[in-house]
Write an enzyme that holds these catalytic residues in place. Structure first.
Site, short mmCIF file in Angstrom:
data_model
loop_
_atom_site.label_atom_id
_atom_site.label_comp_id
_atom_site.label_asym_id
_atom_site.label_seq_id
_atom_site.Cartn_x
_atom_site.Cartn_y
_atom_site.Cartn_z
N LYS A 22 38.84 43.16 23.77
CA LYS A 22 40.23 42.81 23.54
C LYS A 22 40.90 42.26 24.79
CE LYS A 22 40.83 46.75 20.41
NZ LYS A 22 41.40 48.10 20.34
N GLY A 23 40.33 42.59 25.93
CA GLY A 23 41.02 42.38 27.20
C GLY A 23 41.49 40.97 27.49
N ASP B 246 33.88 42.48 36.88
CA ASP B 246 33.75 43.68 37.69
C ASP B 246 32.30 43.79 38.15
OD1 ASP B 246 34.73 46.18 38.69
OD2 ASP B 246 33.98 47.21 36.93
N LYS C 95 36.71 40.83 40.78
CA LYS C 95 36.61 41.98 41.69
C LYS C 95 35.26 41.91 42.37
CE LYS C 95 38.57 45.99 39.78
NZ LYS C 95 38.39 47.30 39.06
N VAL D 17 43.20 48.23 37.71
CA VAL D 17 44.48 47.57 37.40
C VAL D 17 44.72 47.53 35.89
CG1 VAL D 17 44.44 46.17 39.50
CG2 VAL D 17 43.39 45.28 37.42
N ARG E 16 48.23 46.96 27.81
CA ARG E 16 47.80 45.56 27.69
C ARG E 16 49.00 44.63 27.61
NH1 ARG E 16 42.23 45.75 26.48
NH2 ARG E 16 41.57 47.39 25.06
#
Ligand code: 5GP
Ligand code: MG
Length: 199
Positions: A45-46, A104, A132, A154, A166
């Site tokens: 979903k991000g 990440d 990151k 974050v 979100r």
């Protein structure tokens, strides 16, 4: 009524900074595809918020597809990924731009990129809202990235903690007491990852 904003200790990237960064990346994407038709694949979903802002700044024809990836990982395993494609017919022979919220360890992006190439995509370019680099576990650099962050957890602009935050229009760091009993030492993302929720 409680406010989401009250849970944020500090704002890392304001909405203005985010949108200015996206403008630049959108221009670079147009140049890269150079008139070729392509499909933006948003990883749910991000990346839903980022993808929505990004595609509205790309003034050339494109298609939009979605994939969802949920990782199950803890500190000792490198992580397994559950992937759902909806639907598959949009992939074969297409140029794809795979879009995620944050790069990440790199596991999600590298697995999905390989998966789409195996399913017949003619090329797969990668685009992330945040990078990151200090956390990378696999060799992968995004072709496009908007902003870089240090090794901090974050939230906001699509990124969640336990499914929340979100909808913040900026990126920030939560007040440490909200991460719970672990005293801020664990990666809050790891806890969330154990639930089956799409990241
Ligand atoms: P990777 O497979 O690159 O390790 O993980 C990428 C996913 O981990 C991201 O799509 C995101 O859902 C989650 N993630 C990594 N870092 C953060 C972070 O700082 N905040 C949040 N909310 N999620 C993160
Ligand atoms: Mg995600």
């Amino acid at each position: 009524m409680s406010s989401l904003h009250a849970d944020i200790e500090r704002v890392l990237f304001s909405e203005d900074v985010i949108l200015a960064g996206i403008d630049q990346v959108a221009r670079a994407i147009v140049e890269r595809f150079d008139g070729r038709d392509f499909t933006v694949v948003s990883i749910l979903k991000g990346s839903c918020i980022f993808s929505a802002d990004l595609i509205r700044r790309i003034p050339v024809p494109l298609e939009l597809a979605f994939v969802s990836a949920s990782s199950y990982r803890d500190k000792t395993t490198s992580g397994e990924l559950e992937i759902s494609f909806f639907p598959t017919g949009e992939i074969e022979g297409r140029s794809l731009l795979l879009v995620d919220d944050i790069l990440d360890t790199g596991q999600t992006m590298s697995r999905l990129k390989a998966e789409f190439l195996a399913r017949g995509a003619s090329e797969v370019a990668t685009c992330v809202f945040l990078d990151k680099p200090s956390r990378r576990a696999v060799e992968l650099d995004a072709d496009f990235k908007v902003l870089e962050v240090d090794d901090l957890f974050v939230v906001g602009y699509g990124l969640d903690f336990n499914g929340r935050y979100r909808n913040l229009p900026y990126v920030g760091v939560l007040r440490p007491e909200l991460y719970g009993a672990a005293g801020g030492e664990t990666d809050p993302g790891a806890d969330e990852a154990r639930s089956s929720e799409a990241r």
